[in-house]
Scaffold this motif. Structure first.
Motif, PDB file in Angstrom:
ATOM      1  N   ILE A 314       0.877  -1.176   0.000  1.00 48.56           N
ATOM      2  CA  ILE A 314       0.000   0.000   0.000  1.00 48.56           C
ATOM      3  C   ILE A 314       0.912   1.223   0.000  1.00 48.56           C
ATOM      4  O   ILE A 314       1.902   1.266   0.748  1.00 48.56           O
ATOM      5  N   LYS A 315       0.592   2.192  -0.836  1.00 52.23           N
ATOM      6  CA  LYS A 315       1.427   3.406  -0.885  1.00 52.23           C
ATOM      7  C   LYS A 315       0.513   4.598  -1.135  1.00 52.23           C
ATOM      8  O   LYS A 315       0.196   4.943  -2.263  1.00 52.23           O
ATOM      9  N   THR A 316       0.045   5.211  -0.039  1.00 51.79           N
ATOM     10  CA  THR A 316      -0.798   6.398  -0.136  1.00 51.79           C
ATOM     11  C   THR A 316      -0.158   7.493   0.719  1.00 51.79           C
ATOM     12  O   THR A 316       0.820   7.261   1.425  1.00 51.79           O
ATOM     13  N   ASP A 317      -0.754   8.683   0.684  1.00 52.31           N
ATOM     14  CA  ASP A 317      -0.236   9.786   1.494  1.00 52.31           C
ATOM     15  C   ASP A 317      -0.372   9.504   2.986  1.00 52.31           C
ATOM     16  O   ASP A 317       0.440   9.965   3.800  1.00 52.31           O
ATOM     17  N   ASP A 318      -1.419   8.742   3.344  1.00 52.24           N
ATOM     18  CA  ASP A 318      -1.706   8.503   4.760  1.00 52.24           C
ATOM     19  C   ASP A 318      -1.108   7.204   5.299  1.00 52.24           C
ATOM     20  O   ASP A 318      -0.860   7.080   6.500  1.00 52.24           O
ATOM     21  N   LEU A 319      -0.892   6.234   4.439  1.00 58.61           N
ATOM     22  CA  LEU A 319      -0.457   4.912   4.901  1.00 58.61           C
ATOM     23  C   LEU A 319       0.436   4.246   3.866  1.00 58.61           C
ATOM     24  O   LEU A 319       0.125   4.228   2.675  1.00 58.61           O
ATOM     25  N   VAL A 320       1.552   3.681   4.342  1.00 61.85           N
ATOM     26  CA  VAL A 320       2.460   2.889   3.503  1.00 61.85           C
ATOM     27  C   VAL A 320       2.643   1.534   4.172  1.00 61.85           C
ATOM     28  O   VAL A 320       2.928   1.452   5.374  1.00 61.85           O
ATOM     29  N   PHE A 321       2.461   0.459   3.410  1.00 65.44           N
ATOM     30  CA  PHE A 321       2.678  -0.911   3.891  1.00 65.44           C
ATOM     31  C   PHE A 321       3.714  -1.565   2.987  1.00 65.44           C
ATOM     32  O   PHE A 321       3.510  -1.700   1.781  1.00 65.44           O
ATOM     33  N   ILE A 322       4.844  -1.963   3.588  1.00 63.98           N
ATOM     34  CA  ILE A 322       5.977  -2.532   2.855  1.00 63.98           C
ATOM     35  C   ILE A 322       6.269  -3.920   3.416  1.00 63.98           C
ATOM     36  O   ILE A 322       6.253  -4.136   4.629  1.00 63.98           O
ATOM     37  N   ASP A 323       6.555  -4.860   2.520  1.00 67.70           N
ATOM     38  CA  ASP A 323       6.896  -6.221   2.922  1.00 67.70           C
ATOM     39  C   ASP A 323       8.324  -6.525   2.480  1.00 67.70           C
ATOM     40  O   ASP A 323       8.705  -6.218   1.341  1.00 67.70           O
ATOM     41  N   ASP A 324       9.128  -7.137   3.367  1.00 69.30           N
ATOM     42  CA  ASP A 324      10.515  -7.433   3.026  1.00 69.30           C
ATOM     43  C   ASP A 324      10.951  -8.759   3.642  1.00 69.30           C
ATOM     44  O   ASP A 324      10.530  -9.132   4.744  1.00 69.30           O
ATOM     45  N   TYR A 325      11.842  -9.445   2.924  1.00 68.92           N
ATOM     46  CA  TYR A 325      12.324 -10.779   3.259  1.00 68.92           C
ATOM     47  C   TYR A 325      13.458 -10.765   4.290  1.00 68.92           C
ATOM     48  O   TYR A 325      13.959 -11.815   4.675  1.00 68.92           O
ATOM     49  N   ALA A 326      13.872  -9.596   4.751  1.00 70.10           N
ATOM     50  CA  ALA A 326      15.049  -9.471   5.621  1.00 70.10           C
ATOM     51  C   ALA A 326      14.990 -10.447   6.798  1.00 70.10           C
ATOM     52  O   ALA A 326      13.988 -10.514   7.501  1.00 70.10           O
ATOM     53  N   HIS A 327      16.083 -11.195   7.009  1.00 70.32           N
ATOM     54  CA  HIS A 327      16.107 -12.177   8.099  1.00 70.32           C
ATOM     55  C   HIS A 327      17.446 -12.212   8.823  1.00 70.32           C
ATOM     56  O   HIS A 327      17.686 -13.104   9.640  1.00 70.32           O
ATOM     57  N   HIS A 328      18.306 -11.250   8.542  1.00 71.09           N
ATOM     58  CA  HIS A 328      19.617 -11.116   9.187  1.00 71.09           C
ATOM     59  C   HIS A 328      19.685  -9.696   9.759  1.00 71.09           C
ATOM     60  O   HIS A 328      19.096  -8.771   9.195  1.00 71.09           O
ATOM     61  N   PRO A 329      20.371  -9.474  10.873  1.00 71.62           N
ATOM     62  CA  PRO A 329      20.414  -8.123  11.450  1.00 71.62           C
ATOM     63  C   PRO A 329      20.846  -7.042  10.468  1.00 71.62           C
ATOM     64  O   PRO A 329      20.277  -5.938  10.480  1.00 71.62           O
ATOM     65  N   GLU A 330      21.826  -7.315   9.610  1.00 72.94           N
ATOM     66  CA  GLU A 330      22.283  -6.298   8.664  1.00 72.94           C
ATOM     67  C   GLU A 330      21.210  -5.991   7.619  1.00 72.94           C
ATOM     68  O   GLU A 330      21.096  -4.853   7.146  1.00 72.94           O
ATOM     69  N   GLU A 331      20.423  -6.990   7.256  1.00 68.03           N
ATOM     70  CA  GLU A 331      19.327  -6.763   6.307  1.00 68.03           C
ATOM     71  C   GLU A 331      18.218  -5.929   6.951  1.00 68.03           C
ATOM     72  O   GLU A 331      17.635  -5.048   6.306  1.00 68.03           O
ATOM     73  N   ILE A 332      17.926  -6.208   8.208  1.00 67.19           N
ATOM     74  CA  ILE A 332      16.934  -5.404   8.934  1.00 67.19           C
ATOM     75  C   ILE A 332      17.416  -3.960   9.031  1.00 67.19           C
ATOM     76  O   ILE A 332      16.636  -3.018   8.853  1.00 67.19           O
ATOM     77  N   ASN A 333      18.687  -3.785   9.280  1.00 66.34           N
ATOM     78  CA  ASN A 333      19.262  -2.441   9.350  1.00 66.34           C
ATOM     79  C   ASN A 333      19.124  -1.717   8.010  1.00 66.34           C
ATOM     80  O   ASN A 333      18.813  -0.520   7.966  1.00 66.34           O
ATOM     81  N   ALA A 334      19.343  -2.447   6.909  1.00 66.43           N
ATOM     82  CA  ALA A 334      19.209  -1.848   5.582  1.00 66.43           C
ATOM     83  C   ALA A 334      17.773  -1.415   5.314  1.00 66.43           C
ATOM     84  O   ALA A 334      17.527  -0.335   4.744  1.00 66.43           O
ATOM     85  N   VAL A 335      16.803  -2.241   5.744  1.00 69.37           N
ATOM     86  CA  VAL A 335      15.393  -1.870   5.597  1.00 69.37           C
ATOM     87  C   VAL A 335      15.087  -0.617   6.419  1.00 69.37           C
ATOM     88  O   VAL A 335      14.425   0.315   5.937  1.00 69.37           O
ATOM     89  N   HIS A 336      15.587  -0.582   7.645  1.00 64.88           N
ATOM     90  CA  HIS A 336      15.357   0.580   8.502  1.00 64.88           C
ATOM     91  C   HIS A 336      15.925   1.851   7.877  1.00 64.88           C
ATOM     92  O   HIS A 336      15.266   2.894   7.834  1.00 64.88           O
TER      93      HIS A 336
END
Length: 450
Positions: A314-336
């Protein structure tokens, strides 16, 4: 092994992302294909739509002729399959040709011009970008992807057999079956310590992979890694470097410095510096292969991404919903980092499902540190995948280490009600387990609510 003598290919674990790409390849090459998997998924449904017969119970009686003929049948299995598997042991005990997925991939790519992407992070996105670039530059290419490309709605790009693009997977040392002409290493962070035991052994395996290059082959390495090769990096003095970065309407616009010249005016639509780095190495390998600048620029601008890699639901002005496969701390950091760069003033709710007991144990403090960066956190139970539980390794244990006041352990059936109680404008689902199955339900609930 001569694949031309093989008429039938049977897959044990056919629903895996790498296995299913191989299954599609053999279907396209007019082989009879069948297989087993533990669970029915969208991937198995898509294979059945191609005419592949799949059953979901481990029983030799369900394997149909002609796949019981060892003379012209190849058995392909994933290392995630337990050694006690009835079908696997039947084939091993009855003179069938039985190979791991990685060995088959090595056999297919051996007599092609092979471009291989290795690294503990970024493989799937980089492979899919490179496959797309070569395909759009009219190269006769087959690309085996570790995810579903948004451009092709498939994990296989099939446009000829002279050139192959593959993920060189370090899990189970699978990448040592490959003999690439061009290879890159994106990262060498500790992972898969259930296989390697310690980080130094993992690093040794990457060094061994570099020795698998064909004569006159070229190795690309991200600047800073302890390996010799053609370097790449963002806004630094690497052989290939991203320069003059601007963000325009949510997209990166930039130039690429090569060892010889400056290639101008590239556009890339995926957020995050980690994705920009993935785009750079794909461009560098395509340039070395010989693709022209303007075709590459057009191709990169049309690249849509990989499902479950920072995928906007979902990508609107009021709400964004993103899904990601990150499963390692460095990948989570990259998403953040990507979320904060694109939405610096908005509140972020992350929903994370840890993947593997061993990975949670090995990186618990790193996970706790990276997950604490989000404004709110919902934590699911650990997804076991191929593993049995490890005493004391639980999501409760991880939660206790996360220094964040807005954190909570939840069950999957509680997710939607918990999300609706939040006032976050950015919702993230993160993890490599079956959290991906929840995404469509969350999207539906949020769409109705808004």
């Amino acid at each position: 092994m001569n694949l031309n003598t093989i008429h039938n290919v049977y897959f044990i674990g056919i629903g895996g992302i790498g296995m299913s790409a191989l299954a599609r390849y053999f279907v396209a090459n007019k082989k009879q294909v069948s297989g087993y998997d533990k669970t029915k998924t969208e991937i198995t449904d898509s294979l059945e739509a191609l005419g592949v017969e799949i059953h979901f119970e481990d029983s030799v009686s369900l394997v149909k002729q002609p796949f019981l003929n060892p003379e012209n049948t190849l058995i392909v299995y994933t290392p995630a399959i337990p050694k006690t598997h009835t079908e696997l042991n039947h084939f091993l005990d009855n003179s069938f040709r039985v190979l791991k997925r990685s060995a088959v991939l090595g056999e297919i790519t051996k007599h092609t011009y092979c471009l291989a992407i290795a690294g503990t992070h970024g493989k799937t996105t980089t492979t899919s970008i490179l496959g797309h670039l070569l395909n759009e530059c009219e190269v006769e290419v087959t690309a085996f992807l570790g995810g579903i490309s948004e451009n092709y709605n498939s994990n296989l790009i099939l446009n000829g057999t002279k050139v192959t693009v593959v993920e060189a997977d370090e899990f189970d040392r699978s990448f040592l079956t490959l003999s690439p002409d061009l290879a890159c290493i994106t990262s060498m962070d500790a992972d898969h310590l259930d296989i390697y035991g310690e980080t130094d052994e993992l690093k040794k395996s990457f060094v061994e992979f570099t020795q698998k290059l064909k004569p006159n082959g070229k190795l690309f390495v991200r600047n800073g890694l302890p390996l010799k090769g053609i370097t790449y990096g963002i806004e630094d003095n690497s052989d290939y470097s991203v320069k003059h970065i601007k963000i325009i309407n949510g997209s990166y616009v930039f130039d690429v410095k090569t060892p010889d010249t400056l290639l101008e005016n590239f556009k890339f639509n995926l957020p995050g510096r980690h994705n920009l780095s993935n785009a750079l190495i794909a461009l560098a390998m395509a340039v070395e292969f010989g693709c022209p600048h303007q075709q590459l620029a057009n191709a990169l601008a049309s690249y849509k991404g990989v499902k479950r890699r920072f995928t906007y639901q979902i990508k609107t002005d009021d709400l964004v919903f993103i899904d990601d496969y990150a499963h390692h701390p460095e990948e989570i950091n990259a998403v953040h980092q990507a979320v904060r760069e694109m939405y610096p003033t908005k509140k972020v709710l992350a929903i994370f499902q840890p993947h593997l007991f061993s990975r949670t144990r090995d990186f618990v403090d790193e996970f706790a540190q990276k997950l604490a960066l989000f404004d709110e956190l919902l934590l699911l139970d650990i997804y076991p995948a191929r593993e049995l539980p490890i005493e004391g390794v639980t999501s409760e244990w991880l939660l206790g280490k996360i220094e964040n006041k807005n954190k909570k352990l939840v069950l999957k059936n509680e997710l939607i009600s918990e999300i609706k109680q939040s006032n976050a404008q950015i919702i993230l689902t993160i993890g490599a387990g079956d959290i991906g199955e929840e995404v469509k339900h969350i999207k539906e609930a949020l769409s109705i609510a808004s």
